[in-house]
Design a protein around this motif. Structure first.
Motif, PDB file in Angstrom:
ATOM      1  N   LYS A 113       6.651   0.159  -1.101  1.00 20.75           N
ATOM      2  CA  LYS A 113       6.284   0.727   0.197  1.00 20.75           C
ATOM      3  C   LYS A 113       5.350   1.926   0.008  1.00 20.75           C
ATOM      4  O   LYS A 113       4.338   2.069   0.703  1.00 20.75           O
ATOM      5  CB  LYS A 113       7.548   1.143   0.944  1.00 20.75           C
ATOM      6  CG  LYS A 113       7.311   1.641   2.358  1.00 20.75           C
ATOM      7  CD  LYS A 113       8.653   1.946   3.033  1.00 20.75           C
ATOM      8  CE  LYS A 113       8.452   2.474   4.446  1.00 20.75           C
ATOM      9  NZ  LYS A 113       9.752   2.799   5.094  1.00 20.75           N
ATOM     10  N   LYS A 114       5.666   2.783  -0.952  1.00 24.18           N
ATOM     11  CA  LYS A 114       4.804   3.932  -1.242  1.00 24.18           C
ATOM     12  C   LYS A 114       3.434   3.468  -1.737  1.00 24.18           C
ATOM     13  O   LYS A 114       2.398   4.055  -1.394  1.00 24.18           O
ATOM     14  CB  LYS A 114       5.459   4.825  -2.296  1.00 24.18           C
ATOM     15  CG  LYS A 114       6.718   5.519  -1.825  1.00 24.18           C
ATOM     16  CD  LYS A 114       7.342   6.327  -2.960  1.00 24.18           C
ATOM     17  CE  LYS A 114       8.658   6.965  -2.534  1.00 24.18           C
ATOM     18  NZ  LYS A 114       9.287   7.695  -3.658  1.00 24.18           N
ATOM     19  N   LEU A 115       3.441   2.419  -2.538  1.00 21.57           N
ATOM     20  CA  LEU A 115       2.185   1.895  -3.076  1.00 21.57           C
ATOM     21  C   LEU A 115       1.317   1.318  -1.969  1.00 21.57           C
ATOM     22  O   LEU A 115       0.096   1.535  -1.940  1.00 21.57           O
ATOM     23  CB  LEU A 115       2.492   0.839  -4.138  1.00 21.57           C
ATOM     24  CG  LEU A 115       1.298   0.299  -4.939  1.00 21.57           C
ATOM     25  CD1 LEU A 115       0.507   1.424  -5.575  1.00 21.57           C
ATOM     26  CD2 LEU A 115       1.791  -0.680  -6.006  1.00 21.57           C
ATOM     27  N   LEU A 116       1.939   0.599  -1.027  1.00 24.10           N
ATOM     28  CA  LEU A 116       1.185   0.053   0.113  1.00 24.10           C
ATOM     29  C   LEU A 116       0.558   1.181   0.936  1.00 24.10           C
ATOM     30  O   LEU A 116      -0.600   1.086   1.357  1.00 24.10           O
ATOM     31  CB  LEU A 116       2.100  -0.795   0.994  1.00 24.10           C
ATOM     32  CG  LEU A 116       2.458  -2.186   0.468  1.00 24.10           C
ATOM     33  CD1 LEU A 116       3.511  -2.836   1.368  1.00 24.10           C
ATOM     34  CD2 LEU A 116       1.226  -3.075   0.390  1.00 24.10           C
ATOM     35  N   ILE A 120      -3.506   1.466   1.469  1.00 17.73           N
ATOM     36  CA  ILE A 120      -4.112   1.435   2.801  1.00 17.73           C
ATOM     37  C   ILE A 120      -4.913   2.708   3.053  1.00 17.73           C
ATOM     38  O   ILE A 120      -6.052   2.671   3.552  1.00 17.73           O
ATOM     39  CB  ILE A 120      -3.029   1.261   3.889  1.00 17.73           C
ATOM     40  CG1 ILE A 120      -2.350  -0.108   3.738  1.00 17.73           C
ATOM     41  CG2 ILE A 120      -3.641   1.377   5.284  1.00 17.73           C
ATOM     42  CD1 ILE A 120      -1.110  -0.284   4.597  1.00 17.73           C
ATOM     43  N   LEU A 121      -4.344   3.859   2.697  1.00 10.48           N
ATOM     44  CA  LEU A 121      -5.039   5.128   2.902  1.00 10.48           C
ATOM     45  C   LEU A 121      -6.319   5.183   2.061  1.00 10.48           C
ATOM     46  O   LEU A 121      -7.369   5.634   2.547  1.00 10.48           O
ATOM     47  CB  LEU A 121      -4.119   6.290   2.529  1.00 10.48           C
ATOM     48  CG  LEU A 121      -4.730   7.687   2.698  1.00 10.48           C
ATOM     49  CD1 LEU A 121      -5.148   7.934   4.139  1.00 10.48           C
ATOM     50  CD2 LEU A 121      -3.738   8.764   2.238  1.00 10.48           C
ATOM     51  N   GLN A 122      -6.244   4.731   0.860  1.00 11.37           N
ATOM     52  CA  GLN A 122      -7.429   4.734  -0.006  1.00 11.37           C
ATOM     53  C   GLN A 122      -8.536   3.876   0.594  1.00 11.37           C
ATOM     54  O   GLN A 122      -9.711   4.265   0.609  1.00 11.37           O
ATOM     55  CB  GLN A 122      -7.065   4.216  -1.399  1.00 11.37           C
ATOM     56  CG  GLN A 122      -8.228   4.252  -2.375  1.00 11.37           C
ATOM     57  CD  GLN A 122      -7.888   3.568  -3.674  1.00 11.37           C
ATOM     58  OE1 GLN A 122      -7.506   2.396  -3.683  1.00 11.37           O
ATOM     59  NE2 GLN A 122      -8.009   4.294  -4.784  1.00 11.37           N
ATOM     60  N   ALA A 123      -8.157   2.689   1.108  1.00  9.97           N
ATOM     61  CA  ALA A 123      -9.151   1.801   1.710  1.00  9.97           C
ATOM     62  C   ALA A 123      -9.755   2.431   2.966  1.00  9.97           C
ATOM     63  O   ALA A 123     -10.965   2.338   3.208  1.00  9.97           O
ATOM     64  CB  ALA A 123      -8.514   0.455   2.036  1.00  9.97           C
ATOM     65  N   GLN A 139       5.271 -11.753   4.033  1.00  7.73           N
ATOM     66  CA  GLN A 139       6.521 -11.120   3.637  1.00  7.73           C
ATOM     67  C   GLN A 139       6.419  -9.589   3.619  1.00  7.73           C
ATOM     68  O   GLN A 139       7.437  -8.891   3.580  1.00  7.73           O
ATOM     69  CB  GLN A 139       6.933 -11.627   2.257  1.00  7.73           C
ATOM     70  CG  GLN A 139       6.007 -11.187   1.130  1.00  7.73           C
ATOM     71  CD  GLN A 139       6.178 -12.012  -0.113  1.00  7.73           C
ATOM     72  OE1 GLN A 139       5.707 -13.145  -0.192  1.00  7.73           O
ATOM     73  NE2 GLN A 139       6.881 -11.460  -1.090  1.00  7.73           N
ATOM     74  N   ASP A 140       5.164  -9.052   3.634  1.00  6.86           N
ATOM     75  CA  ASP A 140       4.971  -7.603   3.596  1.00  6.86           C
ATOM     76  C   ASP A 140       4.728  -6.994   4.977  1.00  6.86           C
ATOM     77  O   ASP A 140       4.531  -5.771   5.078  1.00  6.86           O
ATOM     78  CB  ASP A 140       3.770  -7.258   2.700  1.00  6.86           C
ATOM     79  CG  ASP A 140       4.011  -7.610   1.241  1.00  6.86           C
ATOM     80  OD1 ASP A 140       5.183  -7.721   0.847  1.00  6.86           O
ATOM     81  OD2 ASP A 140       3.016  -7.777   0.511  1.00  6.86           O
ATOM     82  N   THR A 141       4.750  -7.818   6.023  1.00  6.05           N
ATOM     83  CA  THR A 141       4.390  -7.335   7.358  1.00  6.05           C
ATOM     84  C   THR A 141       5.222  -6.124   7.781  1.00  6.05           C
ATOM     85  O   THR A 141       4.682  -5.096   8.228  1.00  6.05           O
ATOM     86  CB  THR A 141       4.541  -8.468   8.395  1.00  6.05           C
ATOM     87  OG1 THR A 141       3.717  -9.566   8.013  1.00  6.05           O
ATOM     88  CG2 THR A 141       4.135  -7.987   9.783  1.00  6.05           C
ATOM     89  N   LYS A 142       6.513  -6.195   7.660  1.00  5.70           N
ATOM     90  CA  LYS A 142       7.372  -5.098   8.110  1.00  5.70           C
ATOM     91  C   LYS A 142       7.142  -3.823   7.299  1.00  5.70           C
ATOM     92  O   LYS A 142       7.140  -2.702   7.844  1.00  5.70           O
ATOM     93  CB  LYS A 142       8.837  -5.516   8.026  1.00  5.70           C
ATOM     94  CG  LYS A 142       9.222  -6.565   9.059  1.00  5.70           C
ATOM     95  CD  LYS A 142      10.713  -6.898   8.975  1.00  5.70           C
ATOM     96  CE  LYS A 142      11.102  -7.938  10.020  1.00  5.70           C
ATOM     97  NZ  LYS A 142      12.557  -8.270   9.973  1.00  5.70           N
ATOM     98  N   LEU A 143       6.938  -3.974   5.987  1.00  6.45           N
ATOM     99  CA  LEU A 143       6.689  -2.807   5.150  1.00  6.45           C
ATOM    100  C   LEU A 143       5.372  -2.122   5.535  1.00  6.45           C
ATOM    101  O   LEU A 143       5.290  -0.892   5.625  1.00  6.45           O
ATOM    102  CB  LEU A 143       6.637  -3.211   3.671  1.00  6.45           C
ATOM    103  CG  LEU A 143       7.967  -3.554   2.995  1.00  6.45           C
ATOM    104  CD1 LEU A 143       7.723  -4.013   1.551  1.00  6.45           C
ATOM    105  CD2 LEU A 143       8.897  -2.358   3.001  1.00  6.45           C
ATOM    106  N   VAL A 144       4.347  -2.940   5.795  1.00  2.00           N
ATOM    107  CA  VAL A 144       3.039  -2.391   6.175  1.00  2.00           C
ATOM    108  C   VAL A 144       3.146  -1.667   7.518  1.00  2.00           C
ATOM    109  O   VAL A 144       2.637  -0.550   7.687  1.00  2.00           O
ATOM    110  CB  VAL A 144       1.979  -3.508   6.234  1.00  2.00           C
ATOM    111  CG1 VAL A 144       0.684  -2.972   6.838  1.00  2.00           C
ATOM    112  CG2 VAL A 144       1.726  -4.080   4.837  1.00  2.00           C
TER     113      VAL A 144
END
Length: 233
Positions: A113-116, A120-123, A139-144
């Motif tokens: 979650k921290k890595l996502l 995203i912030l970097q992009a 599968q990552d929708t909720k984490l994002v």
């Protein structure tokens, strides 16, 4: 006083003997000269033939040396190519092992979650656009979605832009690798899209590994095979 028959006969015989001696002497002289000229010509022919043989031998030896050099050069090239192929295979295997380890980055949900959030912030900081679509694995929708408020806040602090972030539901990244699955896979990360797809920032694990490995290839080669000194350096 008239000469007798015996005297005439003796004179004739003397003349015949003299002529025969002269003829024999001349014949010997002719034979000697002929033999001498024959030997000279024979020597000349032998020397010329020897010279021709030596030149032919030298030419053949030169051709053999050239062929040896060509064969040696071909062998060296084949060895170099085999060495380069073995090196590239080693690097490919290492990158393949690294590729296989990417999925482990998403196993711990808290760390992932921290890595996502960071990806995203970097992009966003690269794109500096306001309206952004985020493409992730299903599968990552909720984490994002969970990290978006923090990302928006940090992005605004750094740029003054209030981003409108939308998690794309129509387009998804490929699923995580799993045993027996032969289709496209994605180990994790996101892709950000702006202006209807005209601006894209691929921050998936696979893309990050590809970029990192490309930039680090010289260092990887140096670690594996040592530093190669160029000729003339």
């Amino acid at each position: 006083m008239a000469k007798t028959g015996d005297e005439v006969e003796r004179q004739l015989q003397n003349m015949i003997n003299f002529i025969s001696a002269e003829a024999e002497e001349k014949a010997k002289e002719i034979n000697f000269r002929a033999e001498e000229e024959f030997n000279i010509e024979k020597t000349r022919i032998v020397q010329e033939e020897k010279k021709r043989i030596d030149e032919d031998y030298a030419q053949r030896m030169k051709l053999v040396e050239v062929q040896k050099k060509i064969a040696h050069s071909n062998q060296l090239n084949q060895c170099r190519l085999a060495s380069l192929k073995a090196r590239e295979t080693s690097i490919y295997n290492i990158l393949g092992e690294a590729q296989g380890q990417l999925a482990n980055l998403a196993k711990d949900e808290g760390d992932y979650k921290k890595l996502l959030e960071a990806l995203i912030l970097q992009a966003l900081l690269k794109m500096k656009e306001q309206d952004i679509n985020i493409i992730c694995r299903e599968q990552d929708t909720k984490l994002v979605e969970a990290v978006l408020p923090a990302v928006v806040e940090k992005f605004k602090e750094k740029t003054g832009i209030t981003a409108n972030l939308t998690v794309e539901k129509k387009h998804r990244l490929a699923p995580a690798p799993r045993e027996g699955y032969k289709g496209p896979t994605c180990s994790g990360g996101v892709v950000l899209s702006a202006l209807g797809g005209k601006i894209l920032c691929n921050n998936t694990f696979e893309q990050r590994l590809a970029l990192a490995s490309e930039g680090l290839l010289p260092e990887i080669r140096a670690i594996l095979f040592g530093v190669t000194q160029r000729k003339g350096v």
